[in-house]
Scaffold this motif. Structure first.
Motif, PDB file in Angstrom:
ATOM      1  N   GLU A  23       7.216   6.682   0.365  1.00  0.00           N
ATOM      2  CA  GLU A  23       7.514   5.258   0.554  1.00  0.00           C
ATOM      3  C   GLU A  23       6.840   4.417  -0.530  1.00  0.00           C
ATOM      4  OE1 GLU A  23       8.002   4.640   5.349  1.00  0.00           O
ATOM      5  OE2 GLU A  23       5.988   5.108   4.582  1.00  0.00           O
ATOM      6  N   LEU A  24       5.614   4.773  -0.863  1.00  0.00           N
ATOM      7  CA  LEU A  24       4.902   4.051  -1.919  1.00  0.00           C
ATOM      8  C   LEU A  24       5.602   4.218  -3.264  1.00  0.00           C
ATOM      9  CD1 LEU A  24       1.255   4.949  -0.873  1.00  0.00           C
ATOM     10  CD2 LEU A  24       2.307   2.675  -0.781  1.00  0.00           C
ATOM     11  N   GLU A  25       6.032   5.446  -3.556  1.00  0.00           N
ATOM     12  CA  GLU A  25       6.762   5.690  -4.802  1.00  0.00           C
ATOM     13  C   GLU A  25       8.032   4.838  -4.847  1.00  0.00           C
ATOM     14  OE1 GLU A  25       5.613  10.372  -5.647  1.00  0.00           O
ATOM     15  OE2 GLU A  25       7.334   9.910  -4.352  1.00  0.00           O
ATOM     16  N   ARG A  26       8.801   4.902  -3.786  1.00  0.00           N
ATOM     17  CA  ARG A  26      10.056   4.141  -3.711  1.00  0.00           C
ATOM     18  C   ARG A  26       9.793   2.640  -3.864  1.00  0.00           C
ATOM     19  NH1 ARG A  26      11.999   7.347   0.138  1.00  0.00           N
ATOM     20  NH2 ARG A  26      11.077   6.116   1.788  1.00  0.00           N
ATOM     21  N   GLY A  27       8.791   2.149  -3.152  1.00  0.00           N
ATOM     22  CA  GLY A  27       8.461   0.729  -3.174  1.00  0.00           C
ATOM     23  C   GLY A  27       8.014   0.219  -4.540  1.00  0.00           C
ATOM     24  N   HIS A  28       7.579   1.125  -5.400  1.00  0.00           N
ATOM     25  CA  HIS A  28       7.134   0.729  -6.740  1.00  0.00           C
ATOM     26  C   HIS A  28       8.115   1.185  -7.822  1.00  0.00           C
ATOM     27  CE1 HIS A  28       3.400  -0.183  -4.673  1.00  0.00           C
ATOM     28  NE2 HIS A  28       3.101  -0.920  -5.727  1.00  0.00           N
ATOM     29  N   GLY A  29       9.303   1.612  -7.392  1.00  0.00           N
ATOM     30  CA  GLY A  29      10.338   1.990  -8.352  1.00  0.00           C
ATOM     31  C   GLY A  29      10.043   3.260  -9.123  1.00  0.00           C
ATOM     32  N   LEU A  30       9.235   4.137  -8.543  1.00  0.00           N
ATOM     33  CA  LEU A  30       8.897   5.396  -9.208  1.00  0.00           C
ATOM     34  C   LEU A  30       9.861   6.498  -8.775  1.00  0.00           C
ATOM     35  CD1 LEU A  30       5.022   5.304  -8.721  1.00  0.00           C
ATOM     36  CD2 LEU A  30       6.311   4.742 -10.797  1.00  0.00           C
ATOM     37  N   GLN A  31      10.035   7.466  -9.626  1.00  0.00           N
ATOM     38  CA  GLN A  31      10.848   8.633  -9.302  1.00  0.00           C
ATOM     39  C   GLN A  31      10.179   9.404  -8.163  1.00  0.00           C
ATOM     40  OE1 GLN A  31      13.824   9.605 -10.678  1.00  0.00           O
ATOM     41  NE2 GLN A  31      13.769   7.655 -11.768  1.00  0.00           N
ATOM     42  N   PRO A  32      10.966  10.024  -7.291  1.00  0.00           N
ATOM     43  CA  PRO A  32      10.372  10.860  -6.246  1.00  0.00           C
ATOM     44  C   PRO A  32       9.478  11.939  -6.875  1.00  0.00           C
ATOM     45  CG  PRO A  32      12.715  10.550  -5.832  1.00  0.00           C
ATOM     46  CD  PRO A  32      12.431   9.978  -7.199  1.00  0.00           C
ATOM     47  N   GLY A  33       8.283  12.071  -6.347  1.00  0.00           N
ATOM     48  CA  GLY A  33       7.348  13.067  -6.847  1.00  0.00           C
ATOM     49  C   GLY A  33       6.419  12.568  -7.935  1.00  0.00           C
ATOM     50  N   ALA A  34       6.651  11.343  -8.434  1.00  0.00           N
ATOM     51  CA  ALA A  34       5.811  10.819  -9.522  1.00  0.00           C
ATOM     52  C   ALA A  34       4.329  10.843  -9.136  1.00  0.00           C
ATOM     53  CB  ALA A  34       6.238   9.403  -9.897  1.00  0.00           C
ATOM     54  N   LEU A  35       4.042  10.590  -7.880  1.00  0.00           N
ATOM     55  CA  LEU A  35       2.670  10.669  -7.371  1.00  0.00           C
ATOM     56  C   LEU A  35       2.493  11.899  -6.488  1.00  0.00           C
ATOM     57  CD1 LEU A  35       2.078   6.925  -6.396  1.00  0.00           C
ATOM     58  CD2 LEU A  35       1.420   8.083  -8.509  1.00  0.00           C
ATOM     59  N   ALA A  36       3.479  12.147  -5.644  1.00  0.00           N
ATOM     60  CA  ALA A  36       3.370  13.239  -4.670  1.00  0.00           C
ATOM     61  C   ALA A  36       3.096  14.585  -5.328  1.00  0.00           C
ATOM     62  CB  ALA A  36       4.643  13.315  -3.824  1.00  0.00           C
ATOM     63  N   ASN A  37       3.668  14.805  -6.508  1.00  0.00           N
ATOM     64  CA  ASN A  37       3.451  16.088  -7.185  1.00  0.00           C
ATOM     65  C   ASN A  37       1.984  16.323  -7.525  1.00  0.00           C
ATOM     66  OD1 ASN A  37       6.142  16.780  -7.041  1.00  0.00           O
ATOM     67  ND2 ASN A  37       6.615  16.035  -9.096  1.00  0.00           N
ATOM     68  N   HIS A  38       1.223  15.260  -7.678  1.00  0.00           N
ATOM     69  CA  HIS A  38      -0.200  15.386  -8.020  1.00  0.00           C
ATOM     70  C   HIS A  38      -1.076  15.596  -6.785  1.00  0.00           C
ATOM     71  CE1 HIS A  38       0.584  14.361 -12.174  1.00  0.00           C
ATOM     72  NE2 HIS A  38       1.444  13.478 -11.702  1.00  0.00           N
ATOM     73  N   LEU A  39      -0.447  15.571  -5.612  1.00  0.00           N
ATOM     74  CA  LEU A  39      -1.177  15.775  -4.361  1.00  0.00           C
ATOM     75  C   LEU A  39      -0.870  17.132  -3.721  1.00  0.00           C
ATOM     76  CD1 LEU A  39      -0.648  12.208  -2.846  1.00  0.00           C
ATOM     77  CD2 LEU A  39      -2.708  13.094  -3.967  1.00  0.00           C
ATOM     78  N   LYS A  40       0.027  17.883  -4.325  1.00  0.00           N
ATOM     79  CA  LYS A  40       0.404  19.184  -3.771  1.00  0.00           C
ATOM     80  C   LYS A  40      -0.795  20.129  -3.777  1.00  0.00           C
ATOM     81  CE  LYS A  40       5.232  19.197  -5.187  1.00  0.00           C
ATOM     82  NZ  LYS A  40       6.214  19.893  -6.049  1.00  0.00           N
ATOM     83  N   PRO A  41      -0.908  20.955  -2.737  1.00  0.00           N
ATOM     84  CA  PRO A  41      -2.007  21.937  -2.711  1.00  0.00           C
ATOM     85  C   PRO A  41      -2.033  22.842  -3.945  1.00  0.00           C
ATOM     86  CG  PRO A  41      -0.987  21.789  -0.558  1.00  0.00           C
ATOM     87  CD  PRO A  41      -0.138  20.959  -1.497  1.00  0.00           C
ATOM     88  N   SER A  42      -0.863  23.118  -4.527  1.00  0.00           N
ATOM     89  CA  SER A  42      -0.816  24.013  -5.686  1.00  0.00           C
ATOM     90  C   SER A  42      -1.434  23.402  -6.944  1.00  0.00           C
ATOM     91  CB  SER A  42       0.626  24.432  -5.977  1.00  0.00           C
ATOM     92  OG  SER A  42       1.422  23.291  -6.265  1.00  0.00           O
ATOM     93  N   VAL A  43      -1.587  22.086  -6.984  1.00  0.00           N
ATOM     94  CA  VAL A  43      -2.183  21.447  -8.167  1.00  0.00           C
ATOM     95  C   VAL A  43      -3.565  20.865  -7.888  1.00  0.00           C
ATOM     96  CG1 VAL A  43       0.048  20.916  -9.232  1.00  0.00           C
ATOM     97  CG2 VAL A  43      -1.048  19.212  -7.786  1.00  0.00           C
ATOM     98  N   ARG A  44      -4.042  21.029  -6.662  1.00  0.00           N
ATOM     99  CA  ARG A  44      -5.378  20.522  -6.336  1.00  0.00           C
ATOM    100  C   ARG A  44      -6.406  21.179  -7.231  1.00  0.00           C
ATOM    101  NH1 ARG A  44      -5.178  20.405   0.201  1.00  0.00           N
ATOM    102  NH2 ARG A  44      -3.703  18.686   0.325  1.00  0.00           N
TER     103      ARG A  44
END
Length: 125
Positions: A23-44
């Motif tokens: 929702e935050l990504e969408r609300g700021h006009g970001l592509q899906p995953g622009a932030l979420a990808n940096h929170l994935k357990p695989s990239v922690r």
């Protein structure tokens, strides 16, 4: 860190006002995953580029220092604490980061010219 709540997750939870990262990504006009990808357990444990940290700070309306500290803790990096930037300095840094590389060169040259003029007028400074 896999299986545990990360410091970055806690930061997002603290500043998201109950909204999901998508929702935050969408609300700021970001592509899906622009932030979420940096929170994935695989990239922690990785430490994002400054641009990404700044994007998190902007979207969450959180202090950049706090965002950086959360990701640094996840990456097990030790940050050296220093005096915070003054509002004027922070504004200049933020403006500078918005410039393309050619204009950054121009901004640095302009500041050097201003300093040279200041030193010519006031050699004691």
């Amino acid at each position: 860190m896999t299986g545990h709540r990360s410091h970055a997750d806690a930061l997002v939870e603290r500043y998201s006002a109950g909204r999901s990262i998508r929702e935050l990504e969408r609300g700021h006009g970001l592509q899906p995953g622009a932030l979420a990808n940096h929170l994935k357990p695989s990239v922690r444990g990785g430490f994002p580029r400054l641009e990404i940290l700044e994007r998190f700070a902007e979207v969450l309306d959180a202090p950049l220092k706090e965002v950086t500290a959360a990701f640094a803790k996840d990456a097990r990096l030790e940050l050296f604490d220093s005096e915070p930037l003054s509002p004027d300095t922070e504004q200049l840094v933020n403006l500078y980061h918005q410039l393309d590389p050619t204009r950054k060169d121009l901004a640095r040259a302009t500041l050097r010219a201003i300093l040279d003029q200041q030193h010519a007028e006031h050699p004691e400074t």
